[in-house]
Design a protein around this motif. Structure first.
Motif, mmCIF file in Angstrom:
data_model
loop_
_atom_site.group_PDB
_atom_site.id
_atom_site.type_symbol
_atom_site.label_atom_id
_atom_site.label_comp_id
_atom_site.label_asym_id
_atom_site.label_seq_id
_atom_site.Cartn_x
_atom_site.Cartn_y
_atom_site.Cartn_z
ATOM 1 N N PHE A 321 0.827 -1.211 0.000
ATOM 2 C CA PHE A 321 0.000 0.000 0.000
ATOM 3 C C PHE A 321 0.860 1.259 0.000
ATOM 4 N N LEU A 322 2.003 1.220 0.683
ATOM 5 C CA LEU A 322 2.883 2.389 0.729
ATOM 6 C C LEU A 322 3.395 2.728 -0.664
ATOM 7 N N PHE A 323 3.820 1.717 -1.415
ATOM 8 C CA PHE A 323 4.309 1.964 -2.773
ATOM 9 C C PHE A 323 3.170 2.357 -3.704
ATOM 10 N N MET A 324 1.969 1.808 -3.491
ATOM 11 C CA MET A 324 0.818 2.220 -4.289
ATOM 12 C C MET A 324 0.513 3.695 -4.062
ATOM 13 N N VAL A 390 8.748 -11.374 -11.823
ATOM 14 C CA VAL A 390 8.869 -9.963 -12.191
ATOM 15 C C VAL A 390 9.005 -9.815 -13.699
ATOM 16 N N ILE A 391 9.805 -10.670 -14.320
ATOM 17 C CA ILE A 391 10.013 -10.582 -15.768
ATOM 18 C C ILE A 391 8.719 -10.843 -16.520
ATOM 19 N N VAL A 392 7.851 -11.676 -15.967
ATOM 20 C CA VAL A 392 6.585 -11.985 -16.642
ATOM 21 C C VAL A 392 5.611 -10.816 -16.538
ATOM 22 N N TYR A 393 5.497 -10.195 -15.348
ATOM 23 C CA TYR A 393 4.448 -9.203 -15.113
ATOM 24 C C TYR A 393 4.883 -7.766 -15.370
ATOM 25 N N ARG A 408 -1.687 -1.099 -16.320
ATOM 26 C CA ARG A 408 -0.462 -0.523 -15.755
ATOM 27 C C ARG A 408 -0.424 -0.741 -14.245
ATOM 28 N N GLN A 409 -1.480 -0.366 -13.547
ATOM 29 C CA GLN A 409 -1.509 -0.546 -12.101
ATOM 30 C C GLN A 409 -1.492 -2.026 -11.742
ATOM 31 N N TYR A 410 -2.126 -2.843 -12.552
ATOM 32 C CA TYR A 410 -2.147 -4.289 -12.304
ATOM 33 C C TYR A 410 -0.728 -4.861 -12.324
ATOM 34 N N GLY A 411 0.027 -4.552 -13.391
ATOM 35 C CA GLY A 411 1.367 -5.106 -13.532
ATOM 36 C C GLY A 411 2.333 -4.593 -12.481
ATOM 37 N N VAL A 416 5.752 -4.947 -7.467
ATOM 38 C CA VAL A 416 6.117 -4.430 -6.144
ATOM 39 C C VAL A 416 5.891 -5.488 -5.067
ATOM 40 N N ALA A 417 4.725 -6.146 -5.101
ATOM 41 C CA ALA A 417 4.423 -7.157 -4.090
ATOM 42 C C ALA A 417 5.387 -8.336 -4.174
#
Length: 570
Positions: A321-324, A390-393, A408-411, A416-417
């Protein structure tokens, strides 16, 4: 107004198209010319600054305004913003149409526009009161008065303007000339011209003044009753659910102020489906946590080991959530779906680290030594697992076009997670394992279940051990089967056995029916046909409400009348 489609195309559409065709970034220009209306749609390349482009369009249109017909209205420029779509449609019924329009115009519209986050509230349907001056041309000729003189007299006699100030001691009084017309009788007394004999020619001498309503171009009904519609659009950066909630609260307040018998109903609420989708994803998120915990308990056989891994889930989610917040993301359908998808991935690194720590414990090391050695040995494998995700998403976040804007937000949320789960597996997981994990396997029911499960798992491993050599010996057969399966799956898409679409079809319990009449059909004719369609829809027993909007010809998209019957909830 009333110009033919051909005249609109030649006098309005083509000059506008020529004016904007030279703009940079324009990929296509399309237009629709109909009776009394021209619509030009300009599409820009991805990455174009739409705000700057809209200003450039406005400047170019202003430069050619003198080339357009003098009686044409000023062009309006709208940016196609998916976030600026109506979130609520409201119908006001239960009174004469002129009263309904007055209530909507003087009470509902100002109150709803004051709600935070509301961009605009538009009114459709109803009857607007107006004063009509119906000139008698025979009397004009008899008095020697022209229509221009009548128009000039009306303009000059209906003016209220400031005329200066008057100082009186310590105060200053502003003065104005009040010439506004307040009623029909005053309007009839306006002097149009002086006759040669010195007598005045009044407006009532050459015209009939009536207090009536404007010509109706749109009819709306709610469950068969005449109604006035209000369309509420939120600001592009406002939260849809919050705005919808605030508007509904304001509607509850306004209902208490309406005259008795007047009804205010919501005919369409897009926030219902958004809220339902968010609630479903949140339920899936909670369910995923419990399912992951159950699977880990099944394989790890110890409550402590399961809790150690489960600690990673809320820690990573809350840290995400902090990075979001830093990236300007919100908790929407895409980000919540990403978090729900990540529940299983979040514990991958922790499970790998915990399993290796458990192996070191069985080798006789202390919990602290096992935590340090187990994490150190498995570090490279955990990094490889994480970077593979990470490379996939990560590329999903940088896809161009509309799909890229959606995902964009999905990927980025998944990326980040995933990276945070790696950090947690190297810090929190071994730290808790060094304090909680012990050499004692226990002797209760869970221990007996674990022993039974491990014996079954060993037998499964023996089956796999026998199958693997056979597969290696028959490698050409295995390769042929794999390639054949891949080819069959590709052909399913190629020949349409698996169809494609932009988004899956959803059933939100709402039907929308649109009917278009032949060119030249009057409003009454279109309304009569719409009533027949309403009667057919009313026969559906599951129907809960019915909202109808009928418009006359000459509008957007063609010269025939059209009717839209929607929000037929079932």
């Amino acid at each position: 107004p009333q110009a033919s489609a051909q005249d609109v195309e030649q006098l309005v559409t083509q000059p506008i198209e020529n004016a904007v065709s030279g703009m940079s970034g324009v990929t296509s220009i399309s237009s629709t010319s109909s009776e009394g209306r021209a619509t030009v749609t300009i599409q820009f390349a991805n990455g174009t600054n739409i705000d700057a482009a809209a200003l450039d369009v406005g400047r170019r249109i202003a430069a050619i305004r003198r080339l357009l017909p003098a009686d044409a209205t000023d062009p309006s420029i709208f940016k196609a913003d998916p976030n600026a779509t109506p979130i609520l449609n409201v119908a006001l019924s239960g009174a004469p149409l002129d009263q309904l329009f007055d209530i909507a115009n003087t009470t509902l519209q100002p109150s709803l526009q004051s709600v935070p986050g509301v961009a605009s509230v538009s009114i459709s349907g109803g009857l607007q009161r107006e004063i009509q001056v119906q000139v008698n041309y025979a009397k004009l000729a008899a008095y020697g008065v022209t229509i221009q003189q009548v128009s000039t007299a009306l303009t000059n006699s209906n003016v209220t303007a400031p005329i200066g100030a008057l100082d009186q001691g310590a105060t200053t009084l502003s003065m104005r000339s009040v010439g506004g017309v307040d009623d029909v009788a005053t309007l009839e007394q306006i002097v149009v011209q002086q006759t040669p004999t010195g007598g005045p020619v009044l407006l009532r001498d050459v015209a009939t003044v009536l207090q009536t309503t404007k010509n109706q171009t749109q009819v709306q009904r709610m469950n068969g009753q005449d109604a006035v519609g209000l369309t509420i659009v939120k600001q592009s950066d406002a939260n849809q659910l919050q705005v919808a909630t605030d508007v509904k609260n304001q509607l509850d307040v306004l209902r208490k102020q309406l005259p008795q018998g007047t009804q205010l109903q919501i005919t369409n609420d897009n926030s219902i489906f958004t809220r339902s989708s968010l609630d479903a994803i949140q339920r899936d998120l909670v369910l995923a946590v419990f399912l992951v915990g159950a699977v880990m308990l099944l394989f790890l056989h110890q409550w402590r080991n399961t809790l150690i891994v489960l600690f990673a889930i809320p820690t990573v989610l809350i840290a995400t959530f902090l990075f979001m917040f830093a990236l300007g993301f919100t908790l929407n359908i895409m980000t919540l779906m990403a978090l729900a998808l990540m529940i299983g991935i979040l514990v991958d690194d922790s499970i790998v680290v915990l399993e290796n720590i458990h192996r070191h414990l069985e080798l006789g090391e202390s919990p602290i030594e096992a935590a340090l050695e187990g994490r150190s040995e498995i570090g490279l494998a955990a990094i490889a697992i994480t970077l593979a995700d990470v490379i996939v998403y990560a590329p999903i976040a940088f896809v161009s076009g509309t799909v890229g804007q959606l995902f964009r937000q999905y990927g980025l949320t998944i990326v980040v997670a995933t990276l945070l789960s790696l950090v947690i597996s190297f810090t929190l997981t071994p730290m808790i394992a060094s304090r909680w994990m012990t050499h004692d396997r226990g002797s209760g029911a869970m221990a007996r279940f674990g022993a039974w499960w491990d014996r079954g798992f060993l037998r499964l491993g023996e089956v796999v051990a026998r199958v693997v050599p056979i597969s290696i010996a028959s490698r050409w057969l295995v390769t042929a089967l794999a390639l054949g399966s891949l080819l069959v799956c590709a052909l399913l898409v190629r020949f349409g056995a698996v169809s494609t679409e932009y988004a899956p079809v959803e059933d939100n319990g709402t039907l929308r029916v649109q009917m278009t009449m032949p060119p030249g059909t009057s409003l009454a004719g279109t309304d009569a046909a719409a009533q027949q369609l309403e009667a057919a829809l009313n026969a559906i027993p599951e129907k809960r409400s019915l909202f109808t909007s009928v418009s006359s010809g000459g509008g957007f998209g063609g010269g025939g009348g059209s009717a839209k019957i929607g929000r037929a909830h079932v």
